[in-house]
Design an enzyme around this catalytic site. Structure first.
Site, short mmCIF file in Angstrom:
data_model
loop_
_atom_site.label_atom_id
_atom_site.label_comp_id
_atom_site.label_asym_id
_atom_site.label_seq_id
_atom_site.Cartn_x
_atom_site.Cartn_y
_atom_site.Cartn_z
N CYS A 188 41.07 43.00 50.65
CA CYS A 188 41.32 42.25 49.40
C CYS A 188 42.43 41.22 49.54
O CYS A 188 42.51 40.29 48.74
CB CYS A 188 41.73 43.20 48.29
SG CYS A 188 40.73 44.66 48.12
N HIS A 230 34.63 48.52 44.25
CA HIS A 230 33.85 47.43 44.83
C HIS A 230 33.00 48.01 45.97
O HIS A 230 33.34 49.05 46.54
CB HIS A 230 34.77 46.36 45.42
CG HIS A 230 35.53 45.55 44.41
ND1 HIS A 230 36.91 45.45 44.41
CD2 HIS A 230 35.10 44.78 43.39
CE1 HIS A 230 37.29 44.64 43.43
NE2 HIS A 230 36.21 44.23 42.78
N1 GLY Z 1 43.92 45.75 40.85
C1 GLY Z 1 42.79 45.20 41.47
C2 GLY Z 1 41.67 45.06 40.52
O1 GLY Z 1 41.45 45.98 39.79
O2 GLY Z 1 40.99 44.07 40.44
#
Ligand code: GLY
Length: 261
Positions: free
Chosen positions: A256, A165
């Site tokens: 997150c 991300h």
């Molecule tokens: N395990 C977090 C994701 O890949 O979205």
């Protein structure tokens, strides 16, 4: 922005079945729950009221609640997560958000957005197009944000193989101060519109810690990254370091684990 609330979701018993390319072995659920509990305590110590969404065995990645919504001082947008196994995570997050926001917008097909690709920079939002967030999703989100009187820029990060991300590699600490992992292009930060008063370099060995969050006067940082810890202490930030080992095994960073607003 001054934060008063956070939404979190503890890891489910089958957390180890979530998506991961980390190759660090399976997470230990008891340790993950302990780390999550300490994370929630740190949020409370920052003055936030913390709301829990219940863990759900249908969504082993659901603890990474940041991917399910974009929350701002002017409104909230439920995302449409880019991994098919995560699409349904938004339902319970949306229920929780509806306690706090009267009007919650949605990203719709064919758009996909993961909240981890969105970095707020004062009144501007950087939106990363990644393996999870696609161009139609980024454009829908930018439009929702413009209607809330924010500005937005869309960046294609797909050539940066180390970034799951956008916020895997950058964090904005306010006042033109950025943390950026080695290899992050200057144009990513310039697109933030806030200028770059300072770029705090995060070494390749400590790149995991680039995903940190500033909450009011405190920076929450992953524990075990001495160079970055020292760099932030030297600059006078109030730091709280948190063990993140079990979330790292599942490709999750510190941001997150919560929605902050
Ligand atoms: N395990 C977090 C994701 O890949 O979205």
């Amino acid at each position: 922005m001054h934060f008063t609330r956070a939404i979190v979701r503890p890891p489910a018993a089958n957390f180890a079945l979530g998506l991961s390319g980390a190759n660090n072995g399976p997470p230990d659920i008891d340790r993950a729950l302990d780390q999550h509990g300490r994370y929630c305590e740190a949020l409370r110590d920052c003055g936030l009221q913390v709301t829990h969404v219940e863990a759900d065995l249908d969504y082993p990645d659901g603890t990474f609640v940041e991917d399910a919504a974009i929350v701002t001082g002017r409104g909230a947008i439920l995302t449409r997560p880019g991994a098919p196994s995560r699409t349904g995570e938004i339902a319970s997050v949306g229920e929780s958000l509806s306690q706090f926001y009267s009007d919650v917008q949605h990203i719709v097909a064919p758009g996909t957005v993961d909240g981890g690709d969105i970095c707020q920079v004062d009144d501007h939002f950087l939106i990363g197009v990644s393996a999870r967030t696609n161009q139609p999703g980024a454009e829908q989100l930018a439009e929702h944000l413009r209607r809330m009187n924010y500005t937005a820029s869309i960046l294609d990060i797909r050539a940066s193989a180390s970034l799951l991300h956008l916020k895997t590699g950058i964090a904005y600490l306010g006042d033109g101060v950025w943390l950026a992992a080695a290899g992050i292009q200057e144009e990513f930060l310039r697109a933030g519109g806030a200028g770059i008063r300072e770029r705090i370099a995060v070494s390749a060995a400590e790149s995991y810690a680039a995903n940190c969050v500033r909450i009011n006067d405190t920076v929450l940082l992953a524990a075990g990254y001495p160079q970055l810890t020292a760099a932030l202490e030297e600059r006078g930030y109030r730091l709280v370091t948190l063990q993140m080992s079990e979330f790292r095994k599942m490709d999750g960073g510190l941001s997150c684990l919560s929605l902050r607003f």
